[in-house]
Enzyme design. Structure first.
Site, PDB file in Angstrom:
ATOM      1  N   CYS A 156     -21.783  91.602 190.452  1.00  0.00           N
ATOM      2  CA  CYS A 156     -21.162  90.342 190.024  1.00  0.00           C
ATOM      3  C   CYS A 156     -19.652  90.439 190.138  1.00  0.00           C
ATOM      4  CB  CYS A 156     -21.577  90.028 188.595  1.00  0.00           C
ATOM      5  SG  CYS A 156     -20.747  88.591 187.887  1.00  0.00           S
ATOM      6  N   GLU A 229     -26.273  85.336 191.132  1.00  0.00           N
ATOM      7  CA  GLU A 229     -24.922  84.807 191.240  1.00  0.00           C
ATOM      8  C   GLU A 229     -24.864  83.671 192.261  1.00  0.00           C
ATOM      9  OE1 GLU A 229     -21.579  85.512 189.963  1.00  0.00           O
ATOM     10  OE2 GLU A 229     -22.945  86.007 188.351  1.00  0.00           O
TER      11      GLU A 229
END
Length: 559
Positions: A156, A229
């Site tokens: 991330c 994500e």
């Protein structure tokens, strides 16, 4: 690679899944943000989710610290947690520094909740539905849960650092008018890079003692983190019109997209001519040396290989000479399409002469049609190519036609390569081998062997399409033979590393623009278009370059 240790596990996974980050970068959110035209409501909705992300990160780090066995590892995790807690505490101030105010009430959207749930489940020892902690006997074994957690966290942070640096590179450092420049600069900062690198270094360290099976678990978690994500940014509610995905631009009921694509080394990892030569050589080796001659007498495998080597070397040498000879003696400066057409007439003459030489040599004589089909079915495609075509023919929002335009001597090889899945609707345009009783005679039905013939096929196909604003053409290619089609299409996309294509294009004033930066500029045009006149323009002299099929997929179809 930024701060990623090139020899570590985090580096290995980032390299493997980096293309997946493209699907986040090419979302309406990031393209609009990069252009500076993203609405403030959309931006605030997205960054308000940081509250939920940061809380999940802090809780995950706390659980990971409890699972770590080494004091240094515990200390490192604790520092990462303190960074997160500090950001969470100062988020309001930070957002105000960016020039915005967080809303009073912040609700969690589904995509953010899914990532948070995934992260906390992993840190709690629940991986792929299995409670890992229940099977752990010694404190040392708990270390793997800490490693799993870092495997879920680190992608991330790396994805954010990567995308914002790609965007920052497009901005004028002296221009402070971009609405989101401070936000971009924050995620490109040394401070954020240090945090991302520390998480990756810790992942590398915690993974050292793990088994191969446990490392595979981390790889799956890493990949899942990136996918979540991507889902998060794809799900951002954007009310403004965007240039991505391309399917959003046209009316789903009326739109008609026609895609043209080269084959050899654009779709495939290997050139089809070399594959056909190899089939001929291998089948000749298998043939009975005492068999009686037929009317299709073949060379021995040794003679075939020798002849092919001579043909291949001669082609390469003369091709380079031909490209050099058609370069203009002086720089053209502005885009000169007519001059490029004239130059490519000489390349057409060269290609036809080279094909005649192949026929005369007899290297394609005796090929079995079934061997060709089997070879086609086993062709290795460029990563993401087949998946793109399967998805666009199956799920595109509007009518889509796909045409493969190839110099290949054997259309059957191409058709066999695309014979499985949902690719039956794909149309192949190429030359064909001549067969007698499913055995090639060595002759070629020369349907397509020059840049001008590729362009003619392109134009003939478009004659059947009504020429209105709801139709769009995309050409994907990678060699000088594709230049005219690339320029005639509404959108020309260059994939691959052909130096001759770039040199030839540059010489006649063609501009090569990375696709992402080109889309950012197009988004600015779309945003400033008050009279509805925005459209892609063929013969503009601009072609868009990509490094992977993931970029093409993300641009045209989204995730």
């Amino acid at each position: 690679m930024g701060g990623v240790d090139e020899g570590g596990l985090a580096s290995k996974f980032w390299i493997k899944f980096k293309n997946q980050s493209v699907f986040a970068m090419y979302t309406p959110f990031f393209v609009s943000l990069a252009s500076g035209s993203l609405t403030s409501d959309a931006f605030l909705h997205c960054i308000s989710q940081d509250v939920h992300f940061l809380k999940a990160f802090a809780d995950a780090y706390q659980l990971a610290e409890e699972c770590a066995d080494d004091d240094d590892d515990k200390s490192a995790i604790r520092k990462l947690r303190k960074r997160v807690k500090h950001k969470l505490k100062t988020l309001d101030t930070l957002v105000r520094e960016w020039g915005f105010e967080l809303p009073q009430e912040i609700s969690t959207n589904n995509a953010a909740a899914k990532y948070a749930d995934f992260l906390l489940a992993t840190a709690s020892g629940k991986v792929e539905g299995e409670k890992v902690l229940d099977k752990i006997v010694t404190p040392f074994e708990k270390t793997k849960v800490a490693a799993y957690t870092l495997g879920a966290v680190s992608p991330c942070m790396r994805l954010f650092a990567f995308i914002t640096k790609e965007i920052q590179a497009l901005l004028n450092p002296n221009d402070s008018s971009h609405a989101y420049k401070k936000w971009i600069d924050y995620y490109c900062s040394k401070t954020f890079e240090e945090a991302a690198s520390q998480a990756e270094e810790l992942l590398d360290k915690l993974s050292v003692s793990l088994t191969g099976e446990e490392l595979e678990v981390i790889e799956k978690l890493y990949h899942q983190s990136i996918k979540l994500e991507v889902d998060f940014f794809t799900a951002q509610p954007i009310t403004q019109q965007a240039v991505v995905p391309l399917s959003w631009v046209k009316d789903p009921a009326e739109g008609h997209l026609t895609i043209f694509c080269d084959f050899d080394l654009t779709c495939t990892a290997f050139d089809s001519s070399a594959i056909l030569a190899e089939i001929a050589i291998i089948t000749a080796q298998k043939a009975d040396p005492d068999q009686s001659e037929t009317k299709l007498t073949r060379m021995s495998s040794a003679d075939l290989r020798s002849t092919w080597d001579v043909l291949s070397t001669k082609y390469t040498e003369e091709y380079e000479q031909c490209i050099e000879s058609i370069m203009p003696s002086e720089e053209v400066g502005k885009f000169d399409y007519e001059g490029l057409c004239e130059a490519l007439k000489q390349l057409a003459y060269f290609e036809k002469k080279a094909n005649s030489r192949v026929v005369e040599s007899g290297v394609l004589k005796g090929l079995n049609l079934e061997d060709i089909k089997r070879a086609g079915q086993r062709l290795i495609f460029q990563d993401g190519c087949r998946g793109f075509f399967e998805k666009i023919l199956k799920t595109a929002n509007f009518k889509t036609d796909v045409h493969i335009l190839s110099y290949s001597w054997c259309g059957e090889l191409i058709r066999s390569a695309f014979s499985s899945g949902d690719l039956d609707a794909l149309k192949v345009h190429s030359s064909e081998l001549v067969y007698e009783d499913s055995i090639s005679t060595g002759e070629i039905i020369k349907k397509l062997e020059s840049p001008l013939e590729k362009l003619q096929v392109f134009n003939d196909i478009l004659k059947d399409c009504s020429n209105d604003d709801q139709n769009l053409t995309v050409y994907i290619g990678g060699s000088p033979a594709d230049l005219l089609g690339l320029l005639e299409a509404d959108i020309g996309i260059v994939i691959g590393t052909s130096s001759s294509l770039r040199r030839l294009g540059d010489s006649f004033g063609v501009s090569f623009v990375p696709l992402f930066s080109g889309l950012v500029e197009k988004q600015k045009e779309l945003t400033n278009d008050d009279d509805g006149s925005f459209k892609w323009k063929k013969l503009s002299g601009t072609l868009y370059t990509v490094s992977s099929w993931a970029e093409i997929h993300a641009f045209i179809l989204g995730s």
